[in-house]
Design a protein around this motif. Structure first.
Motif, PDB file in Angstrom:
ATOM      1  N   MET A   1      12.064 -29.902  -9.520  1.00 16.35           N
ATOM      2  CA  MET A   1      11.903 -28.753  -8.652  1.00 16.35           C
ATOM      3  C   MET A   1      12.644 -28.970  -7.346  1.00 16.35           C
ATOM      4  O   MET A   1      13.275 -28.057  -6.842  1.00 16.35           O
ATOM      5  CB  MET A   1      10.412 -28.518  -8.411  1.00 16.35           C
ATOM      6  CG  MET A   1      10.134 -27.285  -7.631  1.00 16.35           C
ATOM      7  SD  MET A   1      10.264 -25.878  -8.714  1.00 16.35           S
ATOM      8  CE  MET A   1       9.379 -24.692  -7.794  1.00 16.35           C
ATOM      9  N   ASN A   2      12.530 -30.182  -6.787  1.00 16.45           N
ATOM     10  CA  ASN A   2      13.217 -30.460  -5.532  1.00 16.45           C
ATOM     11  C   ASN A   2      14.726 -30.409  -5.687  1.00 16.45           C
ATOM     12  O   ASN A   2      15.440 -30.001  -4.784  1.00 16.45           O
ATOM     13  CB  ASN A   2      12.802 -31.823  -4.978  1.00 16.45           C
ATOM     14  CG  ASN A   2      11.405 -31.770  -4.384  1.00 16.45           C
ATOM     15  OD1 ASN A   2      10.950 -30.702  -4.009  1.00 16.45           O
ATOM     16  ND2 ASN A   2      10.748 -32.907  -4.323  1.00 16.45           N
ATOM     17  N   VAL A   3      15.231 -30.849  -6.819  1.00 12.38           N
ATOM     18  CA  VAL A   3      16.672 -30.839  -7.067  1.00 12.38           C
ATOM     19  C   VAL A   3      17.184 -29.404  -7.095  1.00 12.38           C
ATOM     20  O   VAL A   3      18.249 -29.101  -6.563  1.00 12.38           O
ATOM     21  CB  VAL A   3      17.001 -31.586  -8.376  1.00 12.38           C
ATOM     22  CG1 VAL A   3      18.474 -31.478  -8.712  1.00 12.38           C
ATOM     23  CG2 VAL A   3      16.570 -33.026  -8.288  1.00 12.38           C
ATOM     24  N   LYS A   4      16.413 -28.492  -7.706  1.00 18.11           N
ATOM     25  CA  LYS A   4      16.812 -27.086  -7.753  1.00 18.11           C
ATOM     26  C   LYS A   4      16.839 -26.483  -6.353  1.00 18.11           C
ATOM     27  O   LYS A   4      17.759 -25.726  -6.013  1.00 18.11           O
ATOM     28  CB  LYS A   4      15.850 -26.289  -8.639  1.00 18.11           C
ATOM     29  CG  LYS A   4      15.991 -26.566 -10.102  1.00 18.11           C
ATOM     30  CD  LYS A   4      15.043 -25.694 -10.894  1.00 18.11           C
ATOM     31  CE  LYS A   4      15.132 -25.989 -12.367  1.00 18.11           C
ATOM     32  NZ  LYS A   4      14.227 -25.157 -13.145  1.00 18.11           N
ATOM     33  N   ASN A   5      15.848 -26.817  -5.532  1.00 17.75           N
ATOM     34  CA  ASN A   5      15.803 -26.287  -4.168  1.00 17.75           C
ATOM     35  C   ASN A   5      16.964 -26.817  -3.333  1.00 17.75           C
ATOM     36  O   ASN A   5      17.581 -26.083  -2.561  1.00 17.75           O
ATOM     37  CB  ASN A   5      14.478 -26.645  -3.496  1.00 17.75           C
ATOM     38  CG  ASN A   5      13.315 -25.875  -4.084  1.00 17.75           C
ATOM     39  OD1 ASN A   5      13.512 -24.848  -4.723  1.00 17.75           O
ATOM     40  ND2 ASN A   5      12.108 -26.380  -3.887  1.00 17.75           N
ATOM     41  N   ILE A   6      17.248 -28.097  -3.481  1.00 26.75           N
ATOM     42  CA  ILE A   6      18.367 -28.693  -2.735  1.00 26.75           C
ATOM     43  C   ILE A   6      19.681 -28.075  -3.189  1.00 26.75           C
ATOM     44  O   ILE A   6      20.541 -27.745  -2.377  1.00 26.75           O
ATOM     45  CB  ILE A   6      18.373 -30.229  -2.908  1.00 26.75           C
ATOM     46  CG1 ILE A   6      17.157 -30.833  -2.194  1.00 26.75           C
ATOM     47  CG2 ILE A   6      19.667 -30.830  -2.371  1.00 26.75           C
ATOM     48  CD1 ILE A   6      16.980 -32.310  -2.436  1.00 26.75           C
ATOM     49  N   PHE A   7      19.853 -27.904  -4.505  1.00 25.70           N
ATOM     50  CA  PHE A   7      21.081 -27.307  -5.027  1.00 25.70           C
ATOM     51  C   PHE A   7      21.233 -25.867  -4.519  1.00 25.70           C
ATOM     52  O   PHE A   7      22.330 -25.451  -4.132  1.00 25.70           O
ATOM     53  CB  PHE A   7      21.055 -27.346  -6.557  1.00 25.70           C
ATOM     54  CG  PHE A   7      22.296 -26.796  -7.178  1.00 25.70           C
ATOM     55  CD1 PHE A   7      23.501 -27.486  -7.093  1.00 25.70           C
ATOM     56  CD2 PHE A   7      22.282 -25.577  -7.832  1.00 25.70           C
ATOM     57  CE1 PHE A   7      24.647 -26.966  -7.653  1.00 25.70           C
ATOM     58  CE2 PHE A   7      23.425 -25.057  -8.389  1.00 25.70           C
ATOM     59  CZ  PHE A   7      24.621 -25.758  -8.306  1.00 25.70           C
ATOM     60  N   ALA A   8      20.126 -25.103  -4.500  1.00 29.77           N
ATOM     61  CA  ALA A   8      20.171 -23.724  -4.013  1.00 29.77           C
ATOM     62  C   ALA A   8      20.501 -23.689  -2.526  1.00 29.77           C
ATOM     63  O   ALA A   8      21.286 -22.850  -2.066  1.00 29.77           O
ATOM     64  CB  ALA A   8      18.840 -23.029  -4.282  1.00 29.77           C
ATOM     65  N   ALA A   9      19.923 -24.614  -1.743  1.00 29.53           N
ATOM     66  CA  ALA A   9      20.196 -24.664  -0.306  1.00 29.53           C
ATOM     67  C   ALA A   9      21.658 -24.997  -0.040  1.00 29.53           C
ATOM     68  O   ALA A   9      22.302 -24.406   0.834  1.00 29.53           O
ATOM     69  CB  ALA A   9      19.279 -25.676   0.361  1.00 29.53           C
ATOM     70  N   VAL A  10      22.225 -25.927  -0.793  1.00 25.15           N
ATOM     71  CA  VAL A  10      23.639 -26.297  -0.637  1.00 25.15           C
ATOM     72  C   VAL A  10      24.528 -25.116  -1.011  1.00 25.15           C
ATOM     73  O   VAL A  10      25.531 -24.831  -0.343  1.00 25.15           O
ATOM     74  CB  VAL A  10      23.962 -27.563  -1.464  1.00 25.15           C
ATOM     75  CG1 VAL A  10      25.461 -27.806  -1.517  1.00 25.15           C
ATOM     76  CG2 VAL A  10      23.246 -28.765  -0.887  1.00 25.15           C
ATOM     77  N   ALA A  11      24.186 -24.401  -2.059  1.00 24.95           N
ATOM     78  CA  ALA A  11      24.979 -23.245  -2.488  1.00 24.95           C
ATOM     79  C   ALA A  11      24.947 -22.147  -1.434  1.00 24.95           C
ATOM     80  O   ALA A  11      25.974 -21.535  -1.123  1.00 24.95           O
ATOM     81  CB  ALA A  11      24.457 -22.731  -3.830  1.00 24.95           C
ATOM     82  N   ILE A  12      23.778 -21.893  -0.861  1.00 26.10           N
ATOM     83  CA  ILE A  12      23.655 -20.870   0.175  1.00 26.10           C
ATOM     84  C   ILE A  12      24.427 -21.287   1.426  1.00 26.10           C
ATOM     85  O   ILE A  12      25.121 -20.488   2.047  1.00 26.10           O
ATOM     86  CB  ILE A  12      22.177 -20.590   0.481  1.00 26.10           C
ATOM     87  CG1 ILE A  12      21.526 -19.880  -0.702  1.00 26.10           C
ATOM     88  CG2 ILE A  12      22.031 -19.767   1.745  1.00 26.10           C
ATOM     89  CD1 ILE A  12      20.036 -19.710  -0.577  1.00 26.10           C
ATOM     90  N   LEU A  13      24.333 -22.545   1.788  1.00 31.80           N
ATOM     91  CA  LEU A  13      25.053 -23.054   2.948  1.00 31.80           C
ATOM     92  C   LEU A  13      26.561 -22.934   2.762  1.00 31.80           C
ATOM     93  O   LEU A  13      27.284 -22.534   3.672  1.00 31.80           O
ATOM     94  CB  LEU A  13      24.664 -24.507   3.204  1.00 31.80           C
ATOM     95  CG  LEU A  13      25.270 -25.146   4.452  1.00 31.80           C
ATOM     96  CD1 LEU A  13      24.782 -24.430   5.702  1.00 31.80           C
ATOM     97  CD2 LEU A  13      24.933 -26.607   4.515  1.00 31.80           C
ATOM     98  N   ALA A  14      27.047 -23.233   1.566  1.00 31.59           N
ATOM     99  CA  ALA A  14      28.478 -23.122   1.284  1.00 31.59           C
ATOM    100  C   ALA A  14      28.931 -21.667   1.326  1.00 31.59           C
ATOM    101  O   ALA A  14      30.016 -21.352   1.825  1.00 31.59           O
ATOM    102  CB  ALA A  14      28.794 -23.741  -0.070  1.00 31.59           C
ATOM    103  N   ALA A  15      28.104 -20.767   0.835  1.00 34.30           N
ATOM    104  CA  ALA A  15      28.456 -19.353   0.823  1.00 34.30           C
ATOM    105  C   ALA A  15      28.489 -18.776   2.245  1.00 34.30           C
ATOM    106  O   ALA A  15      29.372 -17.996   2.588  1.00 34.30           O
ATOM    107  CB  ALA A  15      27.484 -18.577  -0.044  1.00 34.30           C
ATOM    108  N   THR A  16      27.522 -19.168   3.059  1.00 35.24           N
ATOM    109  CA  THR A  16      27.501 -18.637   4.427  1.00 35.24           C
ATOM    110  C   THR A  16      28.579 -19.278   5.291  1.00 35.24           C
ATOM    111  O   THR A  16      29.087 -18.664   6.213  1.00 35.24           O
ATOM    112  CB  THR A  16      26.126 -18.851   5.087  1.00 35.24           C
ATOM    113  OG1 THR A  16      25.824 -20.242   5.082  1.00 35.24           O
ATOM    114  CG2 THR A  16      25.048 -18.075   4.377  1.00 35.24           C
ATOM    115  N   GLY A  17      28.958 -20.492   4.998  1.00 39.55           N
ATOM    116  CA  GLY A  17      30.009 -21.153   5.762  1.00 39.55           C
ATOM    117  C   GLY A  17      31.345 -20.469   5.597  1.00 39.55           C
ATOM    118  O   GLY A  17      32.147 -20.397   6.519  1.00 39.55           O
TER     119      GLY A  17
END
Length: 100
Positions: free
Chosen positions: A1-17
């Motif tokens: 579960m934590n891996v999915k949250n971290i992966f989603a956070a990284v994806a969102i951060l990359a998209a907003t960057g």
């Protein structure tokens, strides 16, 4: 579960960057513009339009460079300012804020 949250956070951060990416080289919007008139011809056209009164009026910006002449002397104005400063106005003025 934590891996999915971290992966989603990284994806969102990359998209907003990428939303804040900037163009690396400035290209002027009128870079390809080629005038058909010389500077002298443009100035002549402007002078003719000004003489005919067909130029657009500039918008008043509050920065007037011509001032109206007053009818009173400098001594009269200074005397009036001294009289006004010497009269103490009482009323709805709060003297705490005006040095009273």
């Amino acid at each position: 579960m934590n891996v999915k949250n971290i992966f989603a956070a990284v994806a969102i951060l990359a998209a907003t960057g990428s939303a804040f990416a900037q163009q690396t080289e400035f290209v002027a919007p009128d870079a390809a513009f080629q005038s058909r008139l010389t500077r002298a011809e443009v100035r002549q056209d402007l002078a003719q339009a000004t003489a005919e009164g067909t130029t657009a009026q500039r918008q008043h910006d509050g920065q007037d460079t011509v001032y109206a002449a007053g009818g009173r002397s400098r001594q009269d104005v200074r005397a009036e300012a001294i009289r006004a400063a010497s009269i103490r106005h009482y009323g709805d003025v709060n003297d705490t804020y005006f040095g009273g």
